[in-house]
Enzyme design. Structure first.
Site, PDB file in Angstrom:
ATOM      1  N   CYS A   1      19.960 -19.639  28.233  1.00 52.85           N
ATOM      2  CA  CYS A   1      18.775 -19.440  27.403  1.00 52.85           C
ATOM      3  C   CYS A   1      18.466 -20.709  26.602  1.00 52.85           C
ATOM      4  O   CYS A   1      18.710 -21.827  27.070  1.00 52.85           O
ATOM      5  CB  CYS A   1      18.934 -18.216  26.517  1.00 52.85           C
TER       6      CYS A   1
ATOM      7  N   ASP B   1      22.016 -13.550  19.113  1.00 52.46           N
ATOM      8  CA  ASP B   1      20.957 -12.809  18.414  1.00 52.46           C
ATOM      9  C   ASP B   1      21.577 -11.912  17.361  1.00 52.46           C
ATOM     10  O   ASP B   1      21.053 -11.783  16.260  1.00 52.46           O
ATOM     11  CB  ASP B   1      20.123 -12.006  19.407  1.00 52.46           C
TER      12      ASP B   1
END
Ligand code: RI2
Length: 319
Positions: free
Chosen positions: A130, A199
């Site tokens: 990512c 996250d």
């Protein structure tokens, strides 16, 4: 910018990345308070809590967003309650708390880059997934120290955040190779270290991060490569102290992000969960601005940073 445009930017991922959405959310609160035309403190307090709620609901998974708002609440609104303050004083304290979160977040990134670069040996090959500003900060710091790291970066379908990663690294003159998500085990043989962002991290030390992260962790475990997470303390979830299993909602996004025209696949169910959970047992270490910890230290870190969780209901406005 008005609040609904800010919410839309987060929902559409024009503003994305767990750290960035947290800073963007508090900057939105600061601007709202500074530009408010109301002369009634009580009214403004209620409006600000409503702004908190709208921002908090814009993306459900990253706890950074909620923690950034919690920080502003605890460092301004909570302390101001019951005290007689002028409207201008009240606005200033809220705006100062927003600024303070932003500077702390930027300082945390620098500290993580410094601490994390010690884990990077000379000439290391690093695999990442990512687009994590935290993981990239560590890699770029190691590069600037002359350690000559090389990077394998996944595409990170369906949103292709990997394209941002490879461009960012190429710009910093770090040698980088773009690979498809399914090639992570294949390239692991040539990798010394895996670095990813976060996250959310739960009290059990589990990592919730971009879909595909758990495959990378399994591949790293299978090949005996250390899997390390780079995360500011505001990515740890105080809610997970009380909610069974961490209470983290995995965001599902539109099928159109997977295939442009889902109707071209009649009879096919297309699902798009954008995060997954990597169990603590697959994680070697977590680099935070307050030190490098083992995942088993997550609970202690949360209790130290957030207390026992008595302010979990801060968005309700109850005192
Ligand atoms: P930093 C991103 O989520 C990725 O999952 C990334 O690992 C994480 O945020 C942390 O990013 P998305 O917004 O805060 O792309 O380290 O869905 O930049």
């Amino acid at each position: 910018m008005d609040v609904s445009s800010a919410v839309e930017k987060i929902k559409s991922m024009e503003v994305r990345g767990a750290g960035k959405i947290a800073r963007f959310a508090v900057a939105t609160v600061r601007d709202y308070v500074n530009n408010s035309g109301t002369d009634d403190i009580k009214e403004l307090q209620q409006e600000v809590l409503e702004v908190f709620r709208q921002l908090n609901e814009s993306r459900p998974t990253a706890v950074s967003l909620r923690n950034s708002l919690r920080y502003v609440y605890n460092h301004s609104i909570k302390q101001l309650s019951g005290k007689s303050k002028s409207l201008d004083e009240w606005k200033k304290q809220v705006a100062d708390a927003c600024e303070s979160f932003i500077s702390k977040s930027e300082a945390a990134k620098e500290q993580i880059a410094k601490l994390g670069s010690d884990l990077v040996g000379d000439g290391f090959s690093i695999q990442t997934h990512c687009n994590s500003q935290m993981a990239l900060a560590v890699i770029i710091e190691a590069h600037n120290q002359g350690k000559s790291p090389k990077v394998y970066a996944t595409e990170s379908r369906p949103w292709y955040q990997g394209h941002l990663t490879v461009r960012q690294l190429a710009e910093a003159k770090v040698p980088v190779t773009l690979i498809v998500d399914s090639a992570v085990r294949h390239f692991m043989e040539q990798v010394d270290l895996v670095l990813v962002g976060a996250d959310t991290i739960s009290a059990e030390g589990d990592l919730i991060n971009k879909i595909g992260t758990v495959q990378l962790a399994l591949a790293a475990g299978d090949a005996g490569v250390p899997f390390v997470v780079c995360a500011e303390t505001y990515k740890f979830s105080p809610e997970s102290l009380t909610e069974n299993g961490g209470g983290v909602i995995i965001e599902e996004r539109a099928a159109e992000e997977v295939v442009p025209d889902p109707s071209a696949f009649p009879g096919v169910d297309i699902v798009n969960p954008v995060f997954d959970r990597t169990p603590a047992k697959l994680i070697k270490e977590i680099i935070t601005e307050v030190g490098i910890i083992k995942p088993s230290g997550a609970k202690d870190l949360i209790e130290k940073e957030f207390g026992s969780g008595e302010d979990l209901d801060f968005l309700s406005g109850k005192e």
